[in-house]
Design an enzyme around this catalytic site. Sequence first.
Site, short mmCIF file in Angstrom:
data_model
loop_
_atom_site.label_atom_id
_atom_site.label_comp_id
_atom_site.label_asym_id
_atom_site.label_seq_id
_atom_site.Cartn_x
_atom_site.Cartn_y
_atom_site.Cartn_z
N LYS A 8 1.03 4.16 -2.86
CA LYS A 8 0.64 5.55 -2.58
C LYS A 8 1.80 6.52 -2.82
CE LYS A 8 -3.74 4.95 -1.47
NZ LYS A 8 -4.81 5.45 -2.34
N TYR A 64 0.84 -1.21 0.00
CA TYR A 64 0.00 0.00 0.00
C TYR A 64 0.87 1.25 0.00
CZ TYR A 64 -3.93 3.03 1.49
OH TYR A 64 -4.90 4.01 1.58
P1 NAI Z 1 -14.06 2.82 1.01
O1 NAI Z 1 -13.76 1.38 1.20
O2 NAI Z 1 -15.17 3.43 1.80
O3 NAI Z 1 -14.31 3.14 -0.53
C1 NAI Z 1 -13.51 2.59 -1.53
C2 NAI Z 1 -14.39 2.29 -2.74
O4 NAI Z 1 -13.53 1.82 -3.79
C3 NAI Z 1 -15.41 1.18 -2.46
O5 NAI Z 1 -16.71 1.60 -2.84
C4 NAI Z 1 -14.94 0.02 -3.32
O6 NAI Z 1 -15.98 -0.79 -3.83
C5 NAI Z 1 -14.20 0.76 -4.43
N1 NAI Z 1 -13.25 -0.12 -5.12
C6 NAI Z 1 -12.34 -0.97 -4.59
N2 NAI Z 1 -11.68 -1.61 -5.57
C7 NAI Z 1 -12.19 -1.15 -6.74
C8 NAI Z 1 -11.94 -1.44 -8.09
N3 NAI Z 1 -11.02 -2.35 -8.45
N4 NAI Z 1 -12.64 -0.77 -9.03
C9 NAI Z 1 -13.58 0.14 -8.69
N5 NAI Z 1 -13.88 0.44 -7.43
C10 NAI Z 1 -13.19 -0.20 -6.45
O7 NAI Z 1 -12.68 3.54 1.31
P2 NAI Z 1 -12.20 5.07 1.30
O8 NAI Z 1 -11.48 5.27 2.56
O9 NAI Z 1 -13.28 6.01 0.94
O10 NAI Z 1 -11.12 4.99 0.14
C11 NAI Z 1 -11.01 5.96 -0.91
C12 NAI Z 1 -9.56 6.24 -1.21
O11 NAI Z 1 -8.97 6.89 -0.09
C13 NAI Z 1 -8.70 4.98 -1.43
O12 NAI Z 1 -7.84 5.22 -2.53
C14 NAI Z 1 -7.91 4.85 -0.16
O13 NAI Z 1 -6.69 4.18 -0.36
C15 NAI Z 1 -7.72 6.30 0.22
N6 NAI Z 1 -7.39 6.58 1.61
C16 NAI Z 1 -8.24 6.20 2.64
C17 NAI Z 1 -7.93 6.57 3.94
C18 NAI Z 1 -8.84 6.27 5.10
O14 NAI Z 1 -8.44 6.48 6.25
N7 NAI Z 1 -10.07 5.85 4.88
C19 NAI Z 1 -6.69 7.28 4.25
C20 NAI Z 1 -5.90 7.62 3.11
C21 NAI Z 1 -6.26 7.27 1.84
#
Ligand code: NAI
Length: 259
Positions: A167, A163
Amino acid sequence: MARLSQLSRSVAGKVVLVTGAASGMGRATAELFADEGARVAVTDLRHDDCETVAARIRKAGGDARAWALDVADPEAVPGCVQEIARTFGGLDVLVNNAGITAGGPIDGDDFEAQWQRALEVLLTAHTRLVRSALPYLARSGEGRIVNIASTEGLGATRGMSPYTAAKHGVIGLTRSLSMELAEHGITVNCICPGPILTGMTEPIPEAAREKFARRRVPLRRYGMPEEVAHMTLSLCLPAASFVTGVALPVDGGLTIQNT
Ligand code: NAI
């Protein structure tokens, strides 16, 4: 009163594609852009959930359509982007947000699989989305790309190398593309969220989240997905036209706290 500023703070009418928009920050981003009058393509692996998000936006008076899109599927991405651009008559903003957690020790049995998956979904997918969206973003005249990186792109957590490497890669890709796409008038920026309350962090027990926030986050809490969405929106305003190549932490101060 006549407006004094010549620079627009409106995304009304812009066409915005958000990946991973069925949940968390992607959902909040889709809803916020729609609230601001943009026309939103809500895409995600989870088709039913992104259909729900799009329907909720429409019910609130916004303009949104849902598309099932696995960003890790190289065959699916070009056709889906093309269809979105055809449906809305163009594309102005791409938000590469879809993500997964992927980790494990370097000597773990599962390491290769975790590494491949992390790079595929969190980094390679971004390049594919950009390649497919490029002709439309270039035609926009005010094209915007926002990649959702992480504070893991600025520092590191033990045992998370797939990861973390992905990133860090997102920040490198953002900086490089900001150079390359400037000639098309496209800005390319990324956001580095700290701990945010989303589907990804939900499985962490509340007590552990609170302990982490007290110890590591100067604002002493997790962020809300909307707080990230607002910064993404800001980077996409016409008035943000001179901001490119930036990695913006949205982390409650996590990355600047030394002790
Ligand atoms: P989340 O799990 O709520 O949303 C992620 C979404 O991405 C989900 O709806 C999932 O179905 C979708 N997804 C996963 N794999 C996929 C694929 N192959 N194709 C299309 N959609 C796909 O998580 P969150 O936290 O909203 O994540 C959004 C972004 O933020 C990610 O890139 C994550 O790495 C990043 N992030 C999250 C943090 C946190 O604390 N929640 C911190 C820093 C970055």
